[in-house]
Design an enzyme around this catalytic site. Structure first.
Site, PDB file in Angstrom:
ATOM      1  N   HIS A 136       9.528  11.307  27.680  1.00  0.00           N
ATOM      2  CA  HIS A 136       8.895  12.246  28.612  1.00  0.00           C
ATOM      3  C   HIS A 136       9.412  12.000  30.029  1.00  0.00           C
ATOM      4  CE1 HIS A 136       5.932  14.659  30.717  1.00  0.00           C
ATOM      5  NE2 HIS A 136       5.557  15.147  29.540  1.00  0.00           N
ATOM      6  N   HIS A 137       9.598  13.090  30.751  1.00  0.00           N
ATOM      7  CA  HIS A 137      10.170  13.005  32.100  1.00  0.00           C
ATOM      8  C   HIS A 137       9.271  12.237  33.067  1.00  0.00           C
ATOM      9  CE1 HIS A 137      13.009  13.786  35.125  1.00  0.00           C
ATOM     10  NE2 HIS A 137      13.337  15.026  34.813  1.00  0.00           N
ATOM     11  N   CYS A 138       7.972  12.169  32.794  1.00  0.00           N
ATOM     12  CA  CYS A 138       7.086  11.412  33.688  1.00  0.00           C
ATOM     13  C   CYS A 138       7.397   9.916  33.636  1.00  0.00           C
ATOM     14  CB  CYS A 138       5.617  11.651  33.343  1.00  0.00           C
ATOM     15  SG  CYS A 138       5.046  10.805  31.855  1.00  0.00           S
ATOM     16  N   ASN A 303      10.568   7.954  38.330  1.00  0.00           N
ATOM     17  CA  ASN A 303      11.430   8.993  38.881  1.00  0.00           C
ATOM     18  C   ASN A 303      11.660   8.721  40.366  1.00  0.00           C
ATOM     19  OD1 ASN A 303      11.747  11.495  36.818  1.00  0.00           O
ATOM     20  ND2 ASN A 303       9.767  10.491  36.507  1.00  0.00           N
TER      21      ASN A 303
END
Length: 452
Positions: A136-138, A303
């Site tokens: 997941h990008h989180c 990120n």
């Protein structure tokens, strides 16, 4: 327990804003055969995954977003929930592999478990097999995802410290004087120089913020590239010689990223014409993530990105003109303060109460975004070939997410002697992702032919 930053949490909000969206990033590795026994692969991965805390942690959220989500060890962690197995139908060609990848990437990850999956895929042609890692990008941006991937390979040092340095784009306020000594006059001069520098950086960031805001609010030309998406995905990949790209760079005085974006420009222009649409100057305003990760944060799973929003020149027909225009516009975007503005915005958002930023992001992600048309993210990879379980990784294909009315996205990765492009598209609105991949390869070949 470690909290998510507002940027990390923003990817959760963006996913929640559209039930058709899965905001996961992927890495598809194609390996030489024969494939080891599945039990041996699982056992080998289990040992390596045990050294990655984030792979054994689950998200905990707070009622009404009164606090940021946080990572906590999953007391019920079961590796069998995350390592999956699939076999391609005969003859196991690229079309079958791409179809499987599109199907896997279209499904949301289960938030009640750690937010990752690893698919072991057998039955590829030429006795090859594949491994698809989905995160997941989180949890991670492109650089952090590649670092996590490096923890799964056999190589002791696959060169990701070099990758971080190559991708680092952060702009810091330079130190004007390291040692002011005991002279009060030097102190005054040092303070003055620091104030001037800070003012310049602030002015640059303000200008960049205005450009980014204008680009987002000003609708791009209406086209089939922007609009609602379904819950199904298509995937395609392109690969070009890194030597050819390097020759183009040397001949035209441009960067690897310039060549990649020029090839994407040419392919999207052809796609618009193929769909009966006329390319215009604002047809291809593109979200280009920029890494703000320092060398010291190479192993952080989070990120750390800013952005630029150049309008790629889809209205230009000549390939060399496209390349030169891409170079000029990227250079202008870099010097305009767009990435600095994004970095400052993220930093300031982390100083605000989380409920305020969460509610604001939720409201913004539900608005019909029409200013950005596609995504192009570039992650430098290792130049040496990697191995998993003693098998050589022949090719690594990056897989981007799509959301916020972006019907296609392109991820770019350099690995060994290739530059590869992973293209994810909406199943219904981007049925021509295979042609987009061919168009990218054709564009690079055309540019290579112009330099002999």
């Amino acid at each position: 327990m470690e909290h998510l930053t507002n940027l990390d949490a923003g990817f959760l909000e963006a996913e929640d804003s559209d039930r058709h969206v899965s905001l996961a990033v992927g890495s598809l590795s194609i390996l030489e055969g024969p494939m080891p026994a599945v039990d041996a692969i699982v056992s080998g991965l289990a040992d390596r995954i045990s050294d990655i805390p984030r792979f054994r942690q689950v998200l905990q959220t707070h009622l009404l977003d009164l606090g940021p989500p946080q990572w906590a060890d999953d007391p019920h962690f079961d590796l069998s929930h995350h390592i999956r197995r699939a076999a391609l139908p005969a003859p196991g060609d690229g079309d079958a592999l791409n179809a499987l990848v599109g199907d896997v990437m279209g499904r949301r990850l289960d938030r009640d478990r750690p937010l990752w999956e690893c698919w072991i895929i057998e039955g590829l042609q030429d006795s090859r097999w594949a491994m698809l890692v989905k995160i997941h990008h989180c949890m991670a941006d492109g650089i952090a995802t590649m670092h996590l991937f490096s923890r799964l390979v056999d190589n002791e040092s696959p060169g990701y410290d070099t990758v971080i340095r190559a991708a680092k784009q952060s702009a810091k306020v330079p130190s004007q004087q390291k040692d002011w000594g005991l002279n009060p006059v030097g102190w005054v001069r040092g303070v003055g120089r620091a104030a001037i520098t800070a003012t310049r950086i602030s002015a640059l960031a303000v200008g960049g913020a205005l450009q980014v805001t204008t680009a987002i609010l000003r609708p791009a030309q209406t086209s089939s590239l922007n609009g609602p998406v379904s819950s199904m995905r298509r995937f395609a990949a392109a690969a070009v010689s890194l030597d050819d790209v390097a020759r183009i760079c040397d001949a035209h005085g441009v960067t690897l990223n310039d060549v990649a974006l020029a090839a994407i420009t040419s392919s999207y222009r052809a796609a618009l014409e193929r769909r009966g649409e006329t390319p215009a100057r604002t047809s291809l305003r593109t979200l280009v993530p920029v890494s703000m990760r320092s060398n010291g944060a190479a192993d952080r799973t989070d990120n750390r990105v800013s952005l630029m929003l150049p309008a790629l020149p889809a209205d230009a027909a000549d390939p060399v003109e496209q390349l030169q225009t891409v170079h000029r516009r990227l250079s202008a975007a870099k010097s305009s303060g767009q990435r600095e503005a994004g970095g400052i915005f993220v930093a300031l958002s982390n100083l605000m109460p989380f409920p305020v930023t969460a509610w604001a992001v939720r409201a913004l992600t539900r608005l019909p975004q029409r200013g950005i048309v596609t995504l192009a993210t570039n992650v430098p990879g290792p130049r040496e070939r990697l191995t998993i379980m003693g098998r050589t990784i022949v090719r690594v294909l990056p897989i981007p997410p799509i959301a916020m009315r972006l019907r296609t996205g392109v991820a770019i990765l350099t690995y060994a002697d290739e530059m590869v492009f992973g293209i994810l598209g909406d199943f219904d609105a981007a049925a021509d992702v295979d042609q987009l991949a061919v168009g990218i390869e054709t564009a690079v070949a055309t540019l290579a032919a112009t330099v002999g």
